[in-house]
Write an enzyme that holds these catalytic residues in place. Structure first.
Site, mmCIF file in Angstrom:
data_model
loop_
_atom_site.group_PDB
_atom_site.id
_atom_site.type_symbol
_atom_site.label_atom_id
_atom_site.label_comp_id
_atom_site.label_asym_id
_atom_site.label_seq_id
_atom_site.Cartn_x
_atom_site.Cartn_y
_atom_site.Cartn_z
ATOM 1 N N TYR A 1 4.047 -8.129 15.853
ATOM 2 C CA TYR A 1 5.503 -6.333 14.818
ATOM 3 C C TYR A 1 5.942 -5.573 15.858
ATOM 4 C CZ TYR A 1 3.640 -3.132 12.649
ATOM 5 O OH TYR A 1 3.432 -1.671 11.838
ATOM 6 N N TYR B 1 23.583 0.726 14.392
ATOM 7 C CA TYR B 1 24.389 1.689 12.787
ATOM 8 C C TYR B 1 25.132 2.625 12.482
ATOM 9 C CZ TYR B 1 24.251 -3.406 10.457
ATOM 10 O OH TYR B 1 24.462 -4.800 10.428
ATOM 11 N N GLN C 1 27.742 3.225 15.289
ATOM 12 C CA GLN C 1 28.821 1.861 15.980
ATOM 13 C C GLN C 1 29.466 1.863 14.453
ATOM 14 O OE1 GLN C 1 28.487 -1.310 16.357
ATOM 15 N NE2 GLN C 1 29.533 -2.276 15.590
ATOM 16 N N THR D 1 -2.836 5.114 8.341
ATOM 17 C CA THR D 1 -2.500 6.016 7.241
ATOM 18 C C THR D 1 -3.388 4.493 6.241
ATOM 19 O OG1 THR D 1 -0.376 6.613 7.535
ATOM 20 C CG2 THR D 1 -1.010 6.673 4.926
ATOM 21 N N LYS E 1 11.183 -11.911 11.833
ATOM 22 C CA LYS E 1 12.135 -12.030 11.016
ATOM 23 C C LYS E 1 12.252 -10.694 10.316
ATOM 24 C CE LYS E 1 12.803 -17.232 10.760
ATOM 25 N NZ LYS E 1 12.788 -18.150 10.182
ATOM 26 N N PHE F 1 0.454 -0.996 -0.527
ATOM 27 C CA PHE F 1 -0.388 0.011 -0.409
ATOM 28 C C PHE F 1 0.898 1.599 -0.399
ATOM 29 C CE2 PHE F 1 -2.229 2.838 3.644
ATOM 30 C CZ PHE F 1 -2.900 3.461 2.276
ATOM 31 N N ARG G 1 27.442 -1.176 3.174
ATOM 32 C CA ARG G 1 28.885 -0.984 2.264
ATOM 33 C C ARG G 1 28.453 -0.003 1.000
ATOM 34 N NH1 ARG G 1 27.803 -3.800 -2.652
ATOM 35 N NH2 ARG G 1 26.124 -3.943 -2.897
ATOM 36 N N GLY H 1 2.046 -7.685 -0.406
ATOM 37 C CA GLY H 1 1.406 -6.459 -1.835
ATOM 38 C C GLY H 1 0.951 -7.608 -3.113
HETATM 39 P P1 NAD Z 1 2.287 -3.551 3.225
HETATM 40 O O1 NAD Z 1 1.142 -4.437 3.900
HETATM 41 O O2 NAD Z 1 0.501 -3.340 2.420
HETATM 42 O O3 NAD Z 1 3.292 -3.715 2.875
HETATM 43 C C1 NAD Z 1 3.859 -4.817 2.986
HETATM 44 C C2 NAD Z 1 4.401 -5.111 1.727
HETATM 45 O O4 NAD Z 1 6.010 -5.363 2.302
HETATM 46 C C3 NAD Z 1 4.096 -5.433 1.353
HETATM 47 O O5 NAD Z 1 4.554 -5.388 -0.708
HETATM 48 C C4 NAD Z 1 4.676 -7.269 1.076
HETATM 49 O O6 NAD Z 1 4.689 -8.224 0.255
HETATM 50 C C5 NAD Z 1 6.404 -6.960 1.215
HETATM 51 N N1 NAD Z 1 6.681 -8.037 2.137
HETATM 52 C C6 NAD Z 1 6.528 -8.148 3.475
HETATM 53 N N2 NAD Z 1 7.128 -9.255 4.326
HETATM 54 C C7 NAD Z 1 8.723 -9.087 3.213
HETATM 55 C C8 NAD Z 1 9.591 -10.026 3.216
HETATM 56 N N3 NAD Z 1 9.693 -10.531 3.716
HETATM 57 N N4 NAD Z 1 10.520 -9.521 2.452
HETATM 58 C C9 NAD Z 1 10.104 -8.498 0.886
HETATM 59 N N5 NAD Z 1 8.773 -8.105 1.121
HETATM 60 C C10 NAD Z 1 8.161 -8.427 1.945
HETATM 61 O O7 NAD Z 1 1.710 -2.049 4.424
HETATM 62 P P2 NAD Z 1 1.886 -0.921 4.389
HETATM 63 O O8 NAD Z 1 0.416 0.031 5.318
HETATM 64 O O9 NAD Z 1 2.229 -0.271 2.865
HETATM 65 O O10 NAD Z 1 2.908 -0.844 5.480
HETATM 66 C C11 NAD Z 1 4.230 -0.761 5.210
HETATM 67 C C12 NAD Z 1 5.089 -0.285 5.811
HETATM 68 O O11 NAD Z 1 4.885 0.789 6.535
HETATM 69 C C13 NAD Z 1 5.639 -1.213 6.429
HETATM 70 O O12 NAD Z 1 7.124 -1.851 7.132
HETATM 71 C C14 NAD Z 1 4.520 -0.945 8.148
HETATM 72 O O13 NAD Z 1 4.903 -1.324 9.463
HETATM 73 C C15 NAD Z 1 4.955 0.236 7.861
HETATM 74 N N6 NAD Z 1 3.854 1.022 8.983
HETATM 75 C C16 NAD Z 1 2.830 1.391 8.237
HETATM 76 C C17 NAD Z 1 1.490 1.649 8.951
HETATM 77 C C18 NAD Z 1 0.193 2.119 8.300
HETATM 78 O O14 NAD Z 1 -0.991 2.382 8.932
HETATM 79 N N7 NAD Z 1 -0.040 1.531 6.381
HETATM 80 C C19 NAD Z 1 1.332 2.369 10.002
HETATM 81 C C20 NAD Z 1 2.878 1.727 10.530
HETATM 82 C C21 NAD Z 1 3.623 1.616 10.241
#
Ligand code: NAD
Ligand code: UDP
Length: 328
Positions: A148, A162, A165, A178, A94, A16, A109, A41
Protein backbone atom coordinates in the site's frame (compact mmCIF):
# COMPACT_ATOMS: atom_id res chain seq x y z
CA UNK A 1 -28.09 22.71 -12.87
CA UNK A 2 -24.77 24.43 -12.14
CA UNK A 3 -23.47 26.91 -14.74
CA UNK A 4 -20.11 25.12 -14.54
CA UNK A 5 -21.54 21.62 -14.91
CA UNK A 6 -18.74 19.12 -15.49
CA UNK A 7 -18.46 15.44 -16.31
CA UNK A 8 -16.54 13.93 -13.40
CA UNK A 9 -15.06 10.44 -13.15
CA UNK A 10 -14.69 8.99 -9.63
CA UNK A 11 -12.69 5.76 -9.48
CA UNK A 12 -13.42 3.76 -6.35
CA UNK A 13 -16.75 5.61 -6.37
CA UNK A 14 -18.69 2.81 -4.63
CA UNK A 15 -16.32 2.80 -1.64
CA UNK A 16 -16.59 4.67 1.64
CA UNK A 17 -15.06 8.00 0.56
CA UNK A 18 -15.96 7.60 -3.11
CA UNK A 19 -19.70 7.31 -2.45
CA UNK A 20 -19.69 10.47 -0.34
CA UNK A 21 -17.75 12.26 -3.07
CA UNK A 22 -20.21 11.12 -5.80
CA UNK A 23 -23.09 12.37 -3.67
CA UNK A 24 -21.43 15.75 -3.14
CA UNK A 25 -20.57 16.19 -6.84
CA UNK A 26 -24.14 15.44 -7.86
CA UNK A 27 -25.46 17.88 -5.25
CA UNK A 28 -23.10 20.47 -6.80
CA UNK A 29 -24.77 19.90 -10.20
CA UNK A 30 -22.18 17.74 -11.98
CA UNK A 31 -22.52 14.55 -14.02
CA UNK A 32 -20.77 11.68 -12.26
CA UNK A 33 -19.34 8.49 -13.69
CA UNK A 34 -18.59 6.08 -10.85
CA UNK A 35 -16.07 3.37 -11.75
CA UNK A 36 -15.51 0.49 -9.33
CA UNK A 37 -14.66 -3.22 -9.37
CA UNK A 38 -16.54 -3.71 -6.04
CA UNK A 39 -13.53 -5.29 -4.31
CA UNK A 40 -14.28 -3.39 -1.09
CA UNK A 41 -16.98 -1.05 -2.38
CA UNK A 42 -20.68 -1.89 -2.27
CA UNK A 43 -23.56 -1.19 -4.62
CA UNK A 44 -25.59 -0.25 -1.53
CA UNK A 45 -23.31 2.76 -1.05
CA UNK A 46 -24.45 4.30 -4.33
CA UNK A 47 -27.94 2.74 -4.55
CA UNK A 48 -29.71 6.03 -3.69
CA UNK A 49 -27.88 7.72 -6.59
CA UNK A 50 -28.89 5.17 -9.25
CA UNK A 51 -32.25 6.82 -9.90
CA UNK A 52 -30.52 10.15 -10.54
CA UNK A 53 -30.02 10.91 -14.28
CA UNK A 54 -26.70 12.69 -13.53
CA UNK A 55 -25.23 9.47 -12.11
CA UNK A 56 -23.83 6.46 -13.94
CA UNK A 57 -22.07 3.41 -12.46
CA UNK A 58 -19.61 1.27 -14.42
CA UNK A 59 -18.00 -1.98 -13.22
CA UNK A 60 -14.37 -1.72 -14.24
CA UNK A 61 -10.92 -2.53 -12.82
CA UNK A 62 -8.56 0.47 -13.08
CA UNK A 63 -5.68 -1.91 -13.79
CA UNK A 64 -7.10 -1.94 -17.34
CA UNK A 65 -7.32 1.08 -19.65
CA UNK A 66 -10.56 3.02 -19.65
CA UNK A 67 -11.93 4.98 -22.59
CA UNK A 68 -14.49 7.58 -21.51
CA UNK A 69 -14.94 11.33 -22.00
CA UNK A 70 -14.80 13.46 -18.83
CA UNK A 71 -13.54 16.86 -17.64
CA UNK A 72 -12.16 15.88 -14.23
CA UNK A 73 -10.95 12.66 -12.59
CA UNK A 74 -10.79 11.77 -8.91
CA UNK A 75 -8.66 8.62 -8.54
CA UNK A 76 -9.72 6.86 -5.32
CA UNK A 77 -9.67 3.21 -6.46
CA UNK A 78 -7.60 1.20 -3.96
CA UNK A 79 -8.49 -0.79 -0.85
CA UNK A 80 -7.68 1.40 2.15
CA UNK A 81 -7.87 -0.75 5.28
CA UNK A 82 -4.81 -2.82 6.27
CA UNK A 83 -6.90 -6.02 6.34
CA UNK A 84 -8.16 -5.45 2.80
CA UNK A 85 -4.96 -4.16 1.19
CA UNK A 86 -2.92 -7.00 2.70
CA UNK A 87 -5.42 -9.64 1.50
CA UNK A 88 -3.93 -9.58 -2.04
CA UNK A 89 -0.84 -7.37 -1.74
CA UNK A 90 0.29 -7.81 -5.35
CA UNK A 91 -3.10 -6.66 -6.56
CA UNK A 92 -2.90 -3.66 -4.19
CA UNK A 93 0.36 -2.47 -5.75
CA UNK A 94 -1.03 -3.10 -9.24
CA UNK A 95 -4.14 -1.08 -8.43
CA UNK A 96 -2.12 1.88 -7.18
CA UNK A 97 0.54 1.83 -9.90
CA UNK A 98 -1.23 0.49 -13.02
CA UNK A 99 -4.39 2.30 -11.92
CA UNK A 100 -2.48 5.59 -11.73
CA UNK A 101 -0.83 4.99 -15.13
CA UNK A 102 -4.19 4.25 -16.76
CA UNK A 103 -5.99 7.21 -15.18
CA UNK A 104 -3.09 9.58 -15.93
CA UNK A 105 -3.08 8.33 -19.53
CA UNK A 106 -6.80 9.05 -19.73
CA UNK A 107 -6.28 12.52 -18.22
CA UNK A 108 -3.47 13.22 -20.70
CA UNK A 109 -5.61 12.30 -23.72
CA UNK A 110 -8.51 14.41 -22.45
CA UNK A 111 -6.37 17.22 -20.96
CA UNK A 112 -8.50 16.63 -17.85
CA UNK A 113 -7.61 17.71 -14.33
CA UNK A 114 -6.79 14.71 -12.13
CA UNK A 115 -6.86 14.23 -8.34
CA UNK A 116 -5.02 11.47 -6.51
CA UNK A 117 -6.20 10.09 -3.16
CA UNK A 118 -2.79 9.60 -1.58
CA UNK A 119 -2.28 8.83 2.07
CA UNK A 120 -0.48 9.62 5.31
CA UNK A 121 0.97 6.10 4.90
CA UNK A 122 3.55 7.63 2.52
CA UNK A 123 5.17 8.89 5.75
CA UNK A 124 5.38 5.30 7.08
CA UNK A 125 6.22 5.21 10.80
CA UNK A 126 7.12 8.91 10.95
CA UNK A 127 10.10 10.33 12.81
CA UNK A 128 8.89 13.93 12.33
CA UNK A 129 5.87 15.07 14.26
CA UNK A 130 3.33 16.38 13.28
CA UNK A 131 3.93 15.43 9.66
CA UNK A 132 4.49 18.23 7.13
CA UNK A 133 4.32 17.64 3.38
CA UNK A 134 8.08 18.11 2.94
CA UNK A 135 8.84 15.16 5.27
CA UNK A 136 9.99 12.26 3.07
CA UNK A 137 8.84 9.47 5.32
CA UNK A 138 10.07 6.32 6.99
CA UNK A 139 8.57 3.40 5.07
CA UNK A 140 9.73 -0.20 5.33
CA UNK A 141 9.83 -1.20 1.64
CA UNK A 142 9.62 -4.95 2.34
CA UNK A 143 7.06 -5.10 5.16
CA UNK A 144 3.40 -6.15 5.01
CA UNK A 145 2.21 -2.53 4.64
CA UNK A 146 4.62 -1.81 1.76
CA UNK A 147 2.20 -2.94 -0.97
CA UNK A 148 0.00 0.00 0.00
CA UNK A 149 2.62 2.54 1.14
CA UNK A 150 5.03 2.02 -1.76
CA UNK A 151 2.18 1.68 -4.26
CA UNK A 152 0.87 5.07 -3.15
CA UNK A 153 4.38 6.57 -3.16
CA UNK A 154 4.93 5.35 -6.72
CA UNK A 155 1.54 6.75 -7.74
CA UNK A 156 2.64 10.16 -6.40
CA UNK A 157 5.85 9.85 -8.45
CA UNK A 158 3.80 9.13 -11.57
CA UNK A 159 1.52 12.10 -10.92
CA UNK A 160 4.48 14.47 -10.60
CA UNK A 161 6.21 13.02 -13.68
CA UNK A 162 3.05 13.52 -15.74
CA UNK A 163 2.88 17.05 -14.35
CA UNK A 164 6.49 17.83 -15.29
CA UNK A 165 6.67 15.83 -18.53
CA UNK A 166 3.17 16.33 -19.94
CA UNK A 167 2.08 19.52 -18.15
CA UNK A 168 -0.91 17.70 -16.73
CA UNK A 169 -3.02 19.52 -14.13
CA UNK A 170 -2.68 17.39 -11.00
CA UNK A 171 -3.89 17.52 -7.40
CA UNK A 172 -2.41 15.19 -4.78
CA UNK A 173 -4.09 14.92 -1.36
CA UNK A 174 -2.43 13.02 1.48
CA UNK A 175 -5.40 11.78 3.45
CA UNK A 176 -5.13 10.99 7.16
CA UNK A 177 -7.45 8.53 8.96
CA UNK A 178 -11.02 9.35 8.00
CA UNK A 179 -14.20 7.81 9.39
CA UNK A 180 -17.96 8.08 9.05
CA UNK A 181 -21.11 6.38 7.79
CA UNK A 182 -20.61 3.76 5.02
CA UNK A 183 -17.31 2.46 6.35
CA UNK A 184 -17.31 -1.28 5.76
CA UNK A 185 -18.30 -3.06 9.02
CA UNK A 186 -15.66 -5.77 8.49
CA UNK A 187 -12.80 -3.74 7.10
CA UNK A 188 -10.81 -3.99 10.32
CA UNK A 189 -10.19 -0.26 10.69
CA UNK A 190 -10.12 0.97 14.24
CA UNK A 191 -13.23 3.18 14.25
CA UNK A 192 -15.49 0.62 12.55
CA UNK A 193 -14.08 -2.27 14.64
CA UNK A 194 -14.56 -0.49 17.97
CA UNK A 195 -18.08 0.76 17.14
CA UNK A 196 -19.28 -2.64 15.88
CA UNK A 197 -17.71 -4.38 18.90
CA UNK A 198 -19.26 -1.87 21.32
CA UNK A 199 -22.69 -2.16 19.69
CA UNK A 200 -22.56 -5.97 19.87
CA UNK A 201 -21.25 -5.91 23.46
CA UNK A 202 -18.13 -7.79 22.34
CA UNK A 203 -14.60 -7.12 23.63
CA UNK A 204 -12.88 -4.04 22.20
CA UNK A 205 -9.67 -5.26 20.55
CA UNK A 206 -6.81 -2.84 21.24
CA UNK A 207 -3.65 -3.75 19.34
CA UNK A 208 -0.48 -3.15 21.38
CA UNK A 209 -0.76 -0.99 24.51
CA UNK A 210 -3.19 1.47 22.90
CA UNK A 211 -0.73 4.37 23.26
CA UNK A 212 -0.20 4.67 19.48
CA UNK A 213 -1.87 7.78 18.10
CA UNK A 214 -3.99 8.69 15.08
CA UNK A 215 -5.91 11.84 14.14
CA UNK A 216 -9.48 11.18 12.97
CA UNK A 217 -11.24 13.30 10.36
CA UNK A 218 -14.99 13.11 9.72
CA UNK A 219 -15.88 12.23 6.13
CA UNK A 220 -17.88 15.41 5.35
CA UNK A 221 -14.91 17.58 6.31
CA UNK A 222 -12.58 15.53 4.13
CA UNK A 223 -14.85 15.72 1.06
CA UNK A 224 -14.99 19.51 1.42
CA UNK A 225 -11.17 19.44 1.33
CA UNK A 226 -11.23 17.35 -1.89
CA UNK A 227 -13.57 19.82 -3.60
CA UNK A 228 -11.50 22.83 -2.55
CA UNK A 229 -8.24 21.25 -3.66
CA UNK A 230 -9.67 20.32 -7.06
CA UNK A 231 -10.97 23.89 -7.51
CA UNK A 232 -7.70 25.53 -6.39
CA UNK A 233 -5.39 27.33 -8.84
CA UNK A 234 -3.32 24.99 -11.02
CA UNK A 235 -0.05 25.84 -9.25
CA UNK A 236 -1.44 24.08 -6.18
CA UNK A 237 -0.50 20.55 -7.20
CA UNK A 238 -0.01 19.36 -3.63
CA UNK A 239 0.84 17.13 -1.98
CA UNK A 240 -1.49 18.64 0.59
CA UNK A 241 -2.22 16.97 3.93
CA UNK A 242 -5.95 16.60 4.58
CA UNK A 243 -6.85 15.39 8.04
CA UNK A 244 -7.94 16.49 11.48
CA UNK A 245 -4.93 17.68 13.52
CA UNK A 246 -6.41 16.49 16.82
CA UNK A 247 -4.28 13.58 17.98
CA UNK A 248 -5.91 10.78 19.98
CA UNK A 249 -4.50 7.54 21.35
CA UNK A 250 -6.19 4.31 20.32
CA UNK A 251 -6.90 3.65 24.02
CA UNK A 252 -8.69 7.02 24.38
CA UNK A 253 -10.72 6.28 21.25
CA UNK A 254 -11.85 2.95 22.73
CA UNK A 255 -12.96 4.61 25.98
CA UNK A 256 -14.84 7.33 24.10
CA UNK A 257 -16.69 4.87 21.85
CA UNK A 258 -17.67 2.58 24.74
CA UNK A 259 -19.04 5.60 26.62
CA UNK A 260 -20.96 7.00 23.62
CA UNK A 261 -22.54 3.61 22.86
CA UNK A 262 -23.23 2.99 26.56
CA UNK A 263 -21.71 -0.44 26.07
CA UNK A 264 -20.60 -3.02 28.63
CA UNK A 265 -17.74 -4.15 26.39
CA UNK A 266 -14.42 -4.98 28.06
CA UNK A 267 -11.01 -4.12 26.62
CA UNK A 268 -8.95 -6.98 25.18
CA UNK A 269 -5.29 -6.37 24.29
CA UNK A 270 -3.92 -8.06 21.15
CA UNK A 271 -0.43 -8.00 19.57
CA UNK A 272 0.48 -4.88 17.61
CA UNK A 273 0.61 -5.57 13.84
CA UNK A 274 4.05 -5.38 12.17
CA UNK A 275 5.13 -1.83 11.19
CA UNK A 276 2.05 -0.24 12.83
CA UNK A 277 2.93 3.50 13.02
CA UNK A 278 3.38 4.69 16.61
CA UNK A 279 2.41 8.34 16.16
CA UNK A 280 0.51 10.09 13.38
CA UNK A 281 -0.94 13.58 13.14
CA UNK A 282 -1.07 15.99 10.19
CA UNK A 283 0.30 19.49 10.02
CA UNK A 284 -2.45 21.16 7.93
CA UNK A 285 -0.92 24.64 7.56
CA UNK A 286 -0.91 24.32 3.76
CA UNK A 287 -4.58 23.32 3.61
CA UNK A 288 -5.48 26.12 6.02
CA UNK A 289 -3.58 28.85 4.20
CA UNK A 290 -4.01 27.79 0.56
CA UNK A 291 -7.49 26.24 0.68
CA UNK A 292 -9.00 28.03 3.69
CA UNK A 293 -9.87 24.51 4.86
CA UNK A 294 -9.90 22.91 8.25
CA UNK A 295 -12.06 20.21 9.84
CA UNK A 296 -15.17 21.46 11.60
CA UNK A 297 -16.83 18.31 12.96
CA UNK A 298 -15.68 17.42 16.50
CA UNK A 299 -14.76 13.76 17.11
CA UNK A 300 -17.70 13.20 19.44
CA UNK A 301 -20.25 14.48 16.88
CA UNK A 302 -18.72 12.44 14.07
CA UNK A 303 -18.62 9.32 16.22
CA UNK A 304 -22.28 9.73 17.17
CA UNK A 305 -23.26 9.89 13.46
CA UNK A 306 -21.12 6.84 12.71
CA UNK A 307 -22.52 4.90 15.66
CA UNK A 308 -26.06 5.68 14.45
CA UNK A 309 -25.14 4.37 10.98
CA UNK A 310 -23.71 1.08 12.30
CA UNK A 311 -26.59 0.67 14.73
CA UNK A 312 -29.03 0.86 11.79
CA UNK A 313 -26.91 -1.47 9.66
CA UNK A 314 -26.57 -4.13 12.36
CA UNK A 315 -30.25 -3.90 13.30
CA UNK A 316 -31.26 -4.33 9.64
CA UNK A 317 -29.04 -7.43 9.56
CA UNK A 318 -30.82 -8.88 12.59
CA UNK A 319 -28.23 -8.12 15.30
CA UNK A 320 -29.63 -6.96 18.63
CA UNK A 321 -27.34 -4.01 19.40
CA UNK A 322 -26.65 -2.50 22.84
CA UNK A 323 -28.96 0.41 21.96
CA UNK A 324 -31.76 -1.96 20.92
CA UNK A 325 -31.30 -3.96 24.13
CA UNK A 326 -31.63 -0.77 26.21
CA UNK A 327 -34.86 0.17 24.43
CA UNK A 328 -36.29 -3.39 24.77
P1 NAD B 1 -12.69 1.80 0.29
O1 NAD B 1 -12.03 0.47 0.34
O2 NAD B 1 -14.04 1.94 0.90
O3 NAD B 1 -12.81 2.32 -1.20
C1 NAD B 1 -11.94 1.94 -2.24
C2 NAD B 1 -12.79 1.65 -3.47
O4 NAD B 1 -11.92 1.31 -4.56
C3 NAD B 1 -13.74 0.48 -3.27
O5 NAD B 1 -15.02 0.82 -3.73
C4 NAD B 1 -13.12 -0.64 -4.11
O6 NAD B 1 -14.06 -1.58 -4.56
C5 NAD B 1 -12.47 0.17 -5.22
N1 NAD B 1 -11.37 -0.54 -5.89
C6 NAD B 1 -10.34 -1.21 -5.32
N2 NAD B 1 -9.53 -1.71 -6.27
C7 NAD B 1 -10.06 -1.32 -7.47
C8 NAD B 1 -9.68 -1.53 -8.82
N3 NAD B 1 -8.58 -2.23 -9.14
N4 NAD B 1 -10.46 -1.00 -9.79
C9 NAD B 1 -11.59 -0.29 -9.49
N5 NAD B 1 -11.99 -0.08 -8.23
C10 NAD B 1 -11.23 -0.58 -7.23
O7 NAD B 1 -11.68 2.84 0.93
P2 NAD B 1 -11.82 4.40 1.22
O8 NAD B 1 -11.57 4.61 2.65
O9 NAD B 1 -13.05 4.93 0.60
O10 NAD B 1 -10.55 4.96 0.43
C11 NAD B 1 -10.65 5.60 -0.82
C12 NAD B 1 -9.28 6.12 -1.23
O11 NAD B 1 -8.79 7.04 -0.26
C13 NAD B 1 -8.23 5.02 -1.36
O12 NAD B 1 -7.42 5.30 -2.49
C14 NAD B 1 -7.42 5.15 -0.09
O13 NAD B 1 -6.10 4.72 -0.27
C15 NAD B 1 -7.51 6.63 0.18
N6 NAD B 1 -7.33 6.92 1.62
C16 NAD B 1 -8.35 6.68 2.51
C17 NAD B 1 -8.14 6.94 3.86
C18 NAD B 1 -9.23 6.74 4.89
O14 NAD B 1 -8.99 6.96 6.08
N7 NAD B 1 -10.43 6.36 4.54
C19 NAD B 1 -6.90 7.40 4.30
C20 NAD B 1 -5.89 7.59 3.37
C21 NAD B 1 -6.12 7.37 2.03
N1 UDP C 1 -6.32 -0.92 15.91
C1 UDP C 1 -6.67 -1.48 17.13
N2 UDP C 1 -7.72 -2.35 17.17
C2 UDP C 1 -8.46 -2.66 16.08
C3 UDP C 1 -8.10 -2.08 14.83
C4 UDP C 1 -7.02 -1.23 14.77
O1 UDP C 1 -6.05 -1.21 18.15
O2 UDP C 1 -9.41 -3.47 16.22
C5 UDP C 1 -5.19 0.03 15.86
C6 UDP C 1 -4.14 -0.26 14.80
O3 UDP C 1 -3.19 -1.18 15.29
C7 UDP C 1 -3.57 1.11 14.56
C8 UDP C 1 -4.76 2.04 14.76
O4 UDP C 1 -5.71 1.30 15.52
O5 UDP C 1 -2.60 1.41 15.53
C9 UDP C 1 -5.39 2.50 13.46
O6 UDP C 1 -5.65 1.36 12.67
P1 UDP C 1 -6.43 1.42 11.29
O7 UDP C 1 -6.36 0.05 10.71
O8 UDP C 1 -7.76 2.02 11.47
O9 UDP C 1 -5.63 2.45 10.38
P2 UDP C 1 -4.07 2.70 10.08
O10 UDP C 1 -3.22 1.78 10.89
O11 UDP C 1 -3.96 2.45 8.63
O12 UDP C 1 -3.88 4.11 10.49
Amino acid sequence: MSSTRKRVLVTGGAGFLGSHLCERLIADGHDVLCVDNYFTGRKDNVAPLLSCPQFEALRHDVCFPLYVEVDEIYNLACPASPVHYQHDPVQTTKTSVSGAINMLGLAKRLRAKIFQASTSEVYGDPTVHPQTEDYRGNVNPIGPRACYDEGKRCAETLFFDYYRQHKLRIRVARIFNTYGPRMHPNDGRVVSNFIVQALKGESITIYGDGKQTRAFCYVDDLIEGFIRLMAAPDDLTGPVNLGNPVETTVGELATKIVALVGSRSKIEYRPLPVDDPTQRCPNITQARTRLGWEPRVPLETGLKNTIAFFDRLLTENGTKTEAAKRIA
